[in-house]
Design an enzyme around this catalytic site. Sequence first.
Site, PDB file in Angstrom:
ATOM      1  N   ARG A  66       3.891  67.964  41.235  1.00 15.30           N
ATOM      2  CA  ARG A  66       4.982  68.925  41.044  1.00 15.30           C
ATOM      3  C   ARG A  66       5.713  68.657  39.726  1.00 15.30           C
ATOM      4  O   ARG A  66       6.133  69.583  39.027  1.00 15.30           O
ATOM      5  CB  ARG A  66       5.951  68.846  42.225  1.00 15.30           C
ATOM      6  N   ASN A 108      20.246  82.150  38.525  1.00 16.63           N
ATOM      7  CA  ASN A 108      19.597  82.570  39.759  1.00 16.63           C
ATOM      8  C   ASN A 108      20.639  83.280  40.596  1.00 16.63           C
ATOM      9  O   ASN A 108      21.842  83.047  40.439  1.00 16.63           O
ATOM     10  CB  ASN A 108      19.042  81.347  40.503  1.00 16.63           C
ATOM     11  N   HIS A 110      21.888  84.449  44.654  1.00 14.92           N
ATOM     12  CA  HIS A 110      21.785  84.019  46.054  1.00 14.92           C
ATOM     13  C   HIS A 110      22.451  85.076  46.931  1.00 14.92           C
ATOM     14  O   HIS A 110      23.533  85.562  46.590  1.00 14.92           O
ATOM     15  CB  HIS A 110      22.479  82.665  46.241  1.00 14.92           C
TER      16      HIS A 110
END
Length: 201
Positions: A66, A108, A110
């Site tokens: 990752r 971002n 939400h």
Amino acid sequence: MAARVVVLVSGSGTTLQALLDSAADPAYGAEIVAVGADRDGIEGLVRAEKAGVPTFVRRLADQPSREEWDAALAEVVAGYAPDLVVSAGFMKLLGRTFLDRFTNRVVNSHPALLPSFPGMHGPRDALEHGVKVTGCTLFFVDAGVDTGPIVDQRVVPVLGTDDVASLHERIKVAEREMLVDSIGRLAREGWTVTGRKVSIP
């Protein structure tokens, strides 16, 4: 000069489309310089290609770890020299290497009024808690889960007839409007982040 924006997507790209449509007007102040994804064959990439925007894919499965995926994603995004990186339905968590490279430049949204109801189930959690209003939040991404400095918020009433799906659909409409409005403002006016406070002149 327009602010350079890279958008990251994982699915159908409806929010991306709203950004592409807005960015087509030079007065908006932002240029979508690339669209990236974590998987192939998604509608979001098709939307970008139709708009003549370069695309790239960095799949987690193609990297040994990752951390190496995160570094590879950071490297390709950096190649487009973005002023802002927009996570628009991007379903992978960005790691420290990526976030350190683009500190206070990754946004971002939400589907809840943070800091209430963070995590994967904002609309469901709000409904179960019995709140009368919920909404959406745009924030600069940090290493926590939905914990970064808040750029903008919009309120959505919770109706007595709501289930999770109907509430989430209304939040998505507000979320798209908020994202498009805020990216334009950030692009045109700039921003500063002091502690938790985001200021747009």
